[in-house]
Design a protein around this motif. Structure first.
Motif, short mmCIF file in Angstrom:
data_model
loop_
_atom_site.label_atom_id
_atom_site.label_comp_id
_atom_site.label_asym_id
_atom_site.label_seq_id
_atom_site.Cartn_x
_atom_site.Cartn_y
_atom_site.Cartn_z
N UNK A 220 0.85 -1.18 0.00
CA UNK A 220 0.00 0.00 0.00
C UNK A 220 0.90 1.24 0.00
N UNK A 221 0.47 2.34 -0.62
CA UNK A 221 1.30 3.55 -0.64
C UNK A 221 1.46 4.13 0.77
N UNK A 222 2.58 4.82 0.96
CA UNK A 222 2.87 5.47 2.23
C UNK A 222 2.81 6.98 1.99
N UNK A 223 1.92 7.66 2.70
CA UNK A 223 1.67 9.08 2.46
C UNK A 223 2.57 9.95 3.33
N UNK A 224 3.18 10.97 2.74
CA UNK A 224 4.11 11.80 3.51
C UNK A 224 3.44 12.62 4.61
N UNK A 225 2.17 12.95 4.44
CA UNK A 225 1.51 13.78 5.44
C UNK A 225 1.20 13.01 6.73
N UNK A 226 1.48 11.70 6.75
CA UNK A 226 1.31 10.91 7.96
C UNK A 226 2.58 10.88 8.80
N UNK A 227 3.62 11.61 8.38
CA UNK A 227 4.92 11.55 9.04
C UNK A 227 5.44 12.96 9.36
N UNK A 228 6.24 13.03 10.41
CA UNK A 228 6.67 14.33 10.93
C UNK A 228 7.95 14.84 10.28
N UNK A 229 8.75 13.96 9.70
CA UNK A 229 10.04 14.38 9.16
C UNK A 229 10.47 13.46 8.04
N UNK A 230 11.49 13.89 7.30
CA UNK A 230 12.07 13.06 6.23
C UNK A 230 12.61 11.76 6.81
N UNK A 231 13.29 11.85 7.95
CA UNK A 231 13.86 10.64 8.58
C UNK A 231 12.75 9.67 8.99
#
Length: 240
Positions: free
Chosen positions: A210-221
């Motif tokens: 399943x795709x992983x959405x960037x807006x679910x994460x706090x940082x690039x790391x």
């Protein structure tokens, strides 16, 4: 055994070259008109890759392709263990894509010219070259076209599942809000092993998550770690 492998490799590369010469112009010409015409180019790329694979005894088993929304651009990431990963990409992904490519490949006669219309050449040992590729990739994503990145940066020739990840793909995802689509490739290194000149017939399995959405994460790391963990789980579960 080596003699049979050598003969098979010569046979397969002759087919590869003949198909490239036959279909190369049909791959390049549509892209001279517009990026969206790349859909036509990818029809011929897939025809090239599938015909070569069929005649060479390369087989594919693809899982999870229903996770892909063909109307949505993605940043595809994958585990990179073999040169043979390259023809897997157009066979497995049901979209037109652009990819980062090793600058050395651009020097191969005709092949470099054809692939150069679909790739951004990068000197992976040169940080400045990698930095210059970022605006080009953003421009492609803004046109609604997916990109493919090997976050390990080079082929993995170790016993480990993955090499350390470079952060470029995840920075792109955070900046553009384009989701990451991890996919695992298993078996490509049995067809072509790093350091070997020979090819062998074989089967490759490809698994999409399943795709992983960037807006679910706090940082690039944070995003990079989530994607790495997902890919490691996919590889671990399917290598058994």
């Amino acid at each position: 055994m080596k003699i049979f492998q050598a003969l098979f490799t010569i046979y397969s590369l002759l087919i590869f070259t003949a198909l490239l010469l036959l279909l190369g112009i049909f791959i390049v010409v549509p892209l001279l008109f517009s990026d969206q015409a790349g859909k036509i180019s990818f029809f011929f790329i897939r025809l090239w890759a599938r015909t070569w694979s069929l005649l060479s005894g390369f087989r594919f088993e693809i899982h999870g392709r229903d996770h892909i929304d063909v109307k949505q651009p993605y940043i595809y990431i994958f585990n990179h263990r073999s040169f043979f990963d390259a023809p897997i990409i157009p066979i497995a992904i049901p979209q037109q894509v652009r990819a980062l490519g090793k600058k050395e490949l651009s020097k191969i006669p005709f092949f470099g010219w054809v692939v150069g219309k679909l790739a951004i050449w990068v000197d992976r040992d040169n940080p400045e070259s990698r930095k210059e590729s970022i605006p080009k990739l953003i421009e492609i994503l803004n046109k609604g076209i997916s990109i493919v990145v090997a976050p390990e940066g080079t082929r993995n020739d170790t016993e480990g599942l993955l090499l350390p990840f470079r952060k470029g793909a995840f920075r792109l995802s955070m900046e553009t809000e384009i989701p990451i689509m991890p996919f695992a490739i298993i078996g490509a290194d049995t067809i072509h092993k790093r350091g070997s000149l020979f090819l062998s017939p074989g089967k490759v399995k490809i698994y999409f998550s399943k795709p992983i959405h960037p807006d679910d994460h706090h940082s690039i790391d944070d995003l990079a770690e989530k994607c790495r963990n997902r890919l490691e789980i996919m590889l671990s579960n399917n290598l058994k």
